[in-house]
Design a protein around this motif. Structure first.
Motif: not given
Length: 232
Positions: A92-108, A128-136
Motif C-alpha cells: 500500500v502506498t499513501i503519499a502527499g497527505m498529512g501524517g495524521t490523515l494517513i494514520t486515520s486512513i490506515l486505522q479506519d 510521528i503519527a505514522i510511526r506511533q500507529w505502526a508500533v500500536q
C-alpha cells in the motif's frame, strides 16, 4: 509530472515499492505512481483509489491513455475501502497527505490490510503519527528517507510486519533517519527547533494558564530530545 516522470518525492516512494507486487495506491490523484510503475514493468497489478470525483476521473483517463485498464483498477472510494480481499494486495502506498490523515486512513480501514506486507507512506507533515500507529498495530519501521523538493522537506516511512521498540526520540525524528543523519535531516530539525523556540517566546508573553504551561513544557521536551539526537 506525468506517468513517465514523477516528482522527486513520488520517485522516492516508487523506489520502495517491491518488484512484482500487487499495489494499492490510496489517494492516487492522477494515478501517476501506478502508471509509472507499470511503465517500468515493476508491478504486477494495481488499484488506484481516489475519494474525490475530479482526480478519480483524471486517474481513469491516465490509465486508459497508458493502456493499463486491464491491470490498473481505478476506484472511487474512501481510503482503504478501495481494496477488496480478492485483490490480494501486498503493498500500500499513501503519499502527499498529512501524517495524521494517513494514520486515520490506515486505522479506519485496518481490516483491509490483511495480507499487506509493506506500507510506504509519504507524509507532508507529522510523520510521528505514522510511526506511533505502526508500533500500536504490529508494524515496524523497515526503512526511511528524507529529501528536499521545491524548498520543502519530505519524509518517506516504510512499514513492514513486525514488532520493535522505539524511544520517544526515534518516534519523533525516525529511528533510521537519525542513523543516516543526512544534511537534510540536520536542516529539518534545526529549523524545527527554531520554530519551537519562536512559539515558546510567544507563550512566555501570554497568560500563564495550565494549558499554556503544558504546551511550553512539551515543546521544551521536544527541543531537548532533538538536540541530543543532533549532537550524538
Amino acid at each position: 509530472m506525468n506517468t513517465n516522470q514523477l516528482s522527486d518525492r513520488l520517485a522516492m516512494v516508487a523506489c520502495f515499492v517491491p518488484r512484482d507486487t500487487v499495489l494499492a495506491d490510496i489517494g492516487s490523484d492522477h494515478a501517476y505512481l501506478p502508471c509509472y510503475l507499470m511503465n517500468k514493468d515493476k508491478i504486477e497489478r494495481a488499484i488506484a483509489g481516489e475519494v474525490v470525483k475530479g482526480p478519480f476521473e483524471s486517474a481513469r483517463r491516465n490509465v486508459q491513455l497508458n493502456g493499463f485498464s486491464d491491470r490498473i483498477s481505478v476506484r472511487l472510494a474512501n481510503g482503504l475501502q478501495a481494496i477488496e480481499p480478492t485483490d490480494a494486495v501486498e503493498t500500500v502506498t499513501i503519499a502527499g497527505m498529512g501524517g495524521t490523515l494517513i494514520t486515520s486512513i490506515l486505522q479506519d480501514g485496518k481490516e483491509r490490510l490483511d495480507g499487506v506486507k509493506r506500507i510506504v507512506a509519504q507524509p507532508n507533515i507529522h510523520a510521528i503519527a505514522i510511526r506511533q500507529w505502526a508500533v500500536q498495530n504490529g508494524f515496524l519501521i523497515a526503512d526511511e528517507e528524507i529529501l528536499r523538493e521545491d524548498g520543502k522537506i519530505y519524509e518517506v516511512v516504510v512499514l513492514e510486519r513486525g514488532i520493535a521498540d522505539y524511544s520517544d526520540a526515534d518516534l519523533l525524528v525516525g529511528p533510521i533517519l537519525r542513523k543516516k543523519n543526512s544534511d537534510i535531516f540536520q536542516a529539518k530539525w534545526e529549523r524545527e527547533i527554531r520554530e519551537w523556540q519562536r512559539v515558546i517566546k510567544a507563550l512566555d508573553a501570554a497568560e500563564k494558564t495550565e494549558e499554556i504551561l503544558k504546551k511550553k513544557a512539551e515543546m521544551e521536551q521536544k527541543i531537548e530530545l532533538v538536540r541530543k539526537v543532533l549532537t550524538s
